[in-house]
Design a protein around this motif. Structure first.
Motif, PDB file in Angstrom:
ATOM      1  N   CYS A 140       0.850  -1.195   0.000  1.00 13.77           N
ATOM      2  CA  CYS A 140       0.000   0.000   0.000  1.00 13.77           C
ATOM      3  C   CYS A 140       0.886   1.246   0.000  1.00 13.77           C
ATOM      4  O   CYS A 140       1.775   1.370   0.848  1.00 13.77           O
ATOM      5  CB  CYS A 140      -0.892  -0.026   1.233  1.00 13.77           C
ATOM      6  SG  CYS A 140      -1.770   1.521   1.506  1.00 13.77           S
ATOM      7  N   ALA A 185       0.273   4.123   1.000  1.00 16.33           N
ATOM      8  CA  ALA A 185       0.077   4.985   2.176  1.00 16.33           C
ATOM      9  C   ALA A 185       0.761   4.397   3.408  1.00 16.33           C
ATOM     10  O   ALA A 185       1.608   5.036   4.012  1.00 16.33           O
ATOM     11  CB  ALA A 185      -1.406   5.200   2.436  1.00 16.33           C
ATOM     12  N   CYS A 186       0.422   3.155   3.783  1.00 17.49           N
ATOM     13  CA  CYS A 186       0.926   2.597   5.044  1.00 17.49           C
ATOM     14  C   CYS A 186       2.098   1.654   4.848  1.00 17.49           C
ATOM     15  O   CYS A 186       2.798   1.328   5.810  1.00 17.49           O
ATOM     16  CB  CYS A 186      -0.193   1.877   5.792  1.00 17.49           C
ATOM     17  SG  CYS A 186      -0.759   0.386   4.946  1.00 17.49           S
ATOM     18  N   CYS A 211      -4.707   0.105   0.469  1.00 13.96           N
ATOM     19  CA  CYS A 211      -5.315  -1.023   1.191  1.00 13.96           C
ATOM     20  C   CYS A 211      -6.653  -0.612   1.811  1.00 13.96           C
ATOM     21  O   CYS A 211      -6.931   0.572   2.003  1.00 13.96           O
ATOM     22  CB  CYS A 211      -4.351  -1.570   2.238  1.00 13.96           C
ATOM     23  SG  CYS A 211      -4.230  -0.557   3.724  1.00 13.96           S
ATOM     24  N   CYS A 253      -6.443   1.644   4.903  1.00 15.82           N
ATOM     25  CA  CYS A 253      -6.224   3.067   4.617  1.00 15.82           C
ATOM     26  C   CYS A 253      -7.444   3.711   3.962  1.00 15.82           C
ATOM     27  O   CYS A 253      -7.725   4.885   4.188  1.00 15.82           O
ATOM     28  CB  CYS A 253      -4.971   3.247   3.753  1.00 15.82           C
ATOM     29  SG  CYS A 253      -3.454   2.919   4.664  1.00 15.82           S
TER      30      CYS A 253
HETATM   31 ZN   LIG Z   1      -2.576   1.057   3.636  1.00 20.92          ZN
END
Ligand SMILES: [Zn+2]
Length: 230
Positions: free
Chosen positions: A19, A21-22, A34, A37
């Protein structure tokens, strides 16, 4: 944050299923970010709130019918790397994905459903050539897929490349962005409700300059959508 975004870029090259973002593993079918997120995205839901803080930023400057941002963005949050991926790493698919997510929310608002035309904030032709894509157009494509509205990337052009570097100060910057955009096809937007689209809202002066240019056409209504509110 620079190190974090460097690491995330590095890993996304090695492991494209992480992902952005994370950094956790992304399951097949989860989308560009994901599910965790997606669920935890700090949505503003301003499309459901009249006179919201995004709309207030335009008060006393240019007439805007409705304005909203999809999510709040803070420096150092995992969502910052999404914007970085979108703007500098060529991840247009991420922009389309977030555009589709946002459009599913916007659909709840009759005001946003009533737009006729989606218009990404244009890049100067030199910048577009250099970067190879317009990140706001990626977002617009995602919105268009769900809202089923046409995208116009021709009628409004950025005619001045970079006016903000020569002068300083918010007032000067605003004065300086006037005349940066030109509406080259007034007929295409006349009597229409235009949704202007950008990636991040900071000072708002770029969007103001766009609204200013669009109002050269007769009977035009302008609303604003940004992915992230700084
Ligand atoms: Zn994520």
């Amino acid at each position: 944050m620079k190190v974090a975004s460097w690491i995330s870029d590095f890993f996304s090259l090695l492991y494209p299923d992480l992902c952005p973002a994370c950094g956790n593993n992304r399951q097949r079918g989860e989308g560009e970010i994901c599910l965790y997120c997606q669920d935890n995205l700090p949505r503003t839901n301003y499309h459901l709130q009249a006179d919201n803080p995004v709309e207030q930023r335009f008060w006393g400057k240019v007439p805007v019918f409705r304005a909203t941002a999809f999510f709040f963005f803070r420096k150092g949050s995992p969502y910052q790397s999404l914007l970085h991926q979108l703007k500098y790493k060529g991840n247009c698919e991420l922009g389309r994905f977030l555009g589709r997510c946002a459009a599913q929310d916007l659909f709840a608002s009759p005001d946003f459903r009533s737009v006729d035309l989606l218009m990404p904030v244009p890049l100067h032709v030199n910048k577009l050539r250099k970067r190879g894509y317009n990140q706001s157009a990626c977002i617009a494509e995602g919105l268009a897929a769900v809202l089923q509205k046409p995208i116009d990337t021709k009628s409004l052009v950025r005619s001045v490349e970079n006016p903000t570097q020569t002068r300083k100060g918010v007032y000067e910057r605003f004065r300086n962005t006037e005349g940066v955009f030109s509406l080259i096809d007034k007929q295409a937007v006349a009597s229409k409700h235009i949704l202007l689209i950008d990636d991040v809202l900071t000072t708002g002066s770029t969007l103001e300059a766009c609204v200013h240019a669009l109002r050269e056409a007769d009977d035009v209504t302008v609303s604003v959508f940004v992915l992230a509110l700084a």
